[in-house]
Design an enzyme around this catalytic site. Sequence first.
Site, PDB file in Angstrom:
ATOM      1  CB  SER A 164      19.598  -0.066  -1.890  1.00 25.05           C
ATOM      2  OG  SER A 164      18.468   0.363  -2.611  1.00 25.05           O
TER       3      SER A 164
ATOM      4  CE  LYS B 233      13.504   8.722  -5.054  1.00 29.37           C
ATOM      5  NZ  LYS B 233      12.756   7.765  -5.897  1.00 29.37           N
TER       6      LYS B 233
ATOM      7  CG  ASP C  31      13.458   6.244  -9.309  1.00 31.19           C
ATOM      8  OD1 ASP C  31      14.036   5.230  -8.874  1.00 31.19           O
ATOM      9  OD2 ASP C  31      13.230   7.252  -8.614  1.00 31.19           O
TER      10      ASP C  31
ATOM     11  CG  LEU D 168       5.393   1.919  -9.020  1.00 27.66           C
ATOM     12  CD1 LEU D 168       5.926   3.356  -9.019  1.00 27.66           C
ATOM     13  CD2 LEU D 168       5.889   1.181 -10.246  1.00 27.66           C
TER      14      LEU D 168
END
Length: 285
Positions: free
Chosen positions: A21, A70, A107, A228
């Site tokens: 990221s 999360k 997401d 993914l």
Amino acid sequence: MITSKTSFLALIGNPVSHSLSPIMQNAAIQYLGLDLIYMAIPCKNEDLEIVVNSIKKMNCKGLNITIPFKQKVFDMCSEISPVAKKVKAINTLKLNDNKNWIGTNTDIDGFIYPLKNLNLIKKSSLILGSGGAARSVIQGLIELKLSKITIISRKRNSLNELITNFKNDIEIKGLLSTNNEIKNLIQETDLIINTTPVGMSNTTNTDELPFGQGFWDSINSKTIVYDLIYNPSPTPFLKFCDKKGCMTIDGTQMLIAQGAKSLSFWTNGLEVPYEVMHDALKEYL
């Protein structure tokens, strides 16, 4: 140039040393000419609340939240988007005018990105794994208007939980990986998505396929296979499916698209350059 006025964005998780990221976000930030910097901050489980609440008092414009936090940040938010509530996961935080966190989930947008032009309306799908990532995938498939979803997992409890959560939104069922129905399902399904970590770099099962290679003997060349995982690219699973003639998609596009959506959220709707982020990752890798 970083100055005394530069604000920051950060990824909070444990671990974060593998994250790509900062590479793609800082490339986009530089392209847009923003006085921002994006960095990754490792955080121990017991320190999460202290870290997230302390950052509120700094010159921070927003956070990305990754594994294993999360769900744990829900209680730290004063406002949570409907989609984050539905999938029970937050991956992006932004401070409101009162210096309280707003939580959302990008997401789903990331997952949809490489699929949105494939016309999957009324198609069938098979999801591998019943963990947190499966929730975002299911919500994305609902938004793409697929007709039915089957989840394959080794964990009955998490299967049942997913079915309960989404059964009013789409035709959905769960099967344990030992079920005899699966061979025919693999042959007939239109889209297969791997949400498990099997095949990921730096894991004990780097060279394996989800549920073992023999599990996939019946796969059809007309099936689209989406993993993914973005490192390695392609994964052993995608290499196997490519040899079978399947169209394959790795997790890179999802990674970039969810990151672009987060940066747009932090900058109040600014158009974020996907290609700049993609090129930065390509050069880095």
